[in-house]
Enzyme design. Structure first.
Site, mmCIF file in Angstrom:
data_model
loop_
_atom_site.group_PDB
_atom_site.id
_atom_site.type_symbol
_atom_site.label_atom_id
_atom_site.label_comp_id
_atom_site.label_asym_id
_atom_site.label_seq_id
_atom_site.Cartn_x
_atom_site.Cartn_y
_atom_site.Cartn_z
ATOM 1 N N GLY A 1 0.803 -1.212 0.000
ATOM 2 C CA GLY A 1 0.000 0.000 0.000
ATOM 3 C C GLY A 1 0.834 1.259 0.000
ATOM 4 N N LYS A 2 2.131 1.145 -0.330
ATOM 5 C CA LYS A 2 2.994 2.311 -0.394
ATOM 6 C C LYS A 2 2.883 3.020 -1.741
ATOM 7 C CE LYS A 2 6.207 0.051 2.785
ATOM 8 N NZ LYS A 2 7.535 -0.597 2.930
ATOM 9 N N LEU A 3 2.493 2.281 -2.761
ATOM 10 C CA LEU A 3 2.235 2.820 -4.091
ATOM 11 C C LEU A 3 0.776 2.561 -4.456
ATOM 12 C CD1 LEU A 3 5.400 2.688 -4.240
ATOM 13 C CD2 LEU A 3 5.109 2.135 -6.668
#
Length: 346
Positions: A314-316
């Site tokens: 969920g970082k990108l």
């Protein structure tokens, strides 16, 4: 006897994973610009294609509406990449810098008059170990093929004790502690002032540019550096101390309120993870990301992990534009930045 028509129909069968996009053969000629060279990379395959994609994504990230988080690890300052970063800050292409205490140490040494020098990995007639033993006796530190005389660290210590730490110590007497970002801010102020006062030939550098441009510098592993060691030693005799969690709110707020965000990560380690993890407490994630690294993904280590893997965390964003370029960042970093800036000027 088979029908040729049937053979033709089999040749034209639908291919789900194939599209007609033939490899071109790069043209290299005298006088071409770095942007033109990057365009030629786009016709090729393997790492050339990745670098071409990195130029495209970097151009998009440098748009005024994208908040750019820049992670800088490795020996990028002593190897001559310092001015690229400071220029990007001054030109408004970096909104947040996350780096190491080592890069800030070497940046400050250059700001106050020290210099790194071309060196050698081996000396004629000596083994590498014998060569390094000689450098030890001569008071010279080696970073692969770069030399740094140790007396510059003594100059740096005096700079911190005379120009940086006393201001922060006074603040600690009132507030109890200061954040690491406050330390880097004060370091930038001192570097800029001493650089101008002493008429240093070299540019005031990264921390100074960030201070003058109101760009925060975060250094989450500052203890792992000469800067951190000096801060610790100074703290033993007075109220000066650093708040390790003091930066988290300000950093995550920048990520939280960014309309669009991009991550440009040089190297891996703590700066890479600290940059990427800011999105774990934000409703959104990075829309753009470029990584320049030499570490392989197969080890499972963070430094070589692909940005696609970061998407799973969920970082990108799921539809983020991202690419990882594997190669020496002292080669790939200038190429990507120069080509992206050229495109922006067209």
């Amino acid at each position: 006897m088979s029908d040729p028509h049937d053979s033709h129909e089999s040749d034209e069968q639908e291919r789900e994973t194939f599209s007609h996009d033939p490899i071109g053969h790069a043209e290299v000629r005298a006088g071409m610009t770095v942007g033109e060279l990057a365009d030629e990379y786009g016709a090729a395959g393997v790492g050339a294609a990745d670098l071409h994609e990195a130029v495209h994504i970097t151009e998009s990230m440098f748009d005024d509406d994208v908040t750019v988080f820049f992670g800088l690890a490795g020996a990028m300052v002593p190897t001559g990449m310092r001015r690229i970063v400071s220029d990007l800050i001054r030109e408004g292409h970096i909104d947040v810098l996350v780096t190491t205490g080592a890069n800030l140490t070497h940046d400050s040494i250059e700001a106050i008059g020290g210099k790194h020098h071309h060196g050698a990995v081996h000396a004629e007639g000596k083994t590498e170990r014998e060569h390094d033993e000689t450098l030890r006796d001569e008071g010279v530190d080696r970073i692969y093929n770069v030399y740094l005389p140790q007396e510059f660290f003594a100059t740096f210590e005096s700079h911190l004790r005379d120009e940086v730490f006393p201001v922060l110590e006074a603040e600690c007497e009132e507030e109890g502690a200061v954040s690491i970002q406050r330390l880097t801010e004060e370091l930038g102020r001192a570097n800029a002032e001493v650089n101008e006062r002493d008429e240093i030939d070299e540019d005031a550098g990264i921390a100074a540019a960030a201070y003058e441009s109101d760009v925060p510098i975060y250094c989450p592993a500052v203890q792992d550096s000469v800067l951190g060691l000096q801060a610790w030693m100074y703290s033993q005799t007075g109220p000066f101390t650093l708040d390790a969690l003091g930066d988290m709110t300000a950093l995550t707020d920048i990520a939280y309120y960014a309309d669009e965000a991009g991550a440009f990560v040089v190297g891996g380690g703590v700066p890479k993870n600290f940059t990427l993890q800011t999105m774990l407490v934000s409703p959104d994630a990075y829309d753009y990301a470029v990584q320049l690294t030499m570490d392989p993904k197969q080890t499972g280590g963070l430094s070589g992990a692909t940005l696609d893997e970061a998407r799973s965390w969920g970082k990108l964003e799921k539809d983020a534009e991202n690419v990882s370029v594997y190669g020496d960042a002292t080669i790939t970093f200038p190429l990507v930045v120069a080509a992206a800036l050229e495109r922006l000027e067209e």
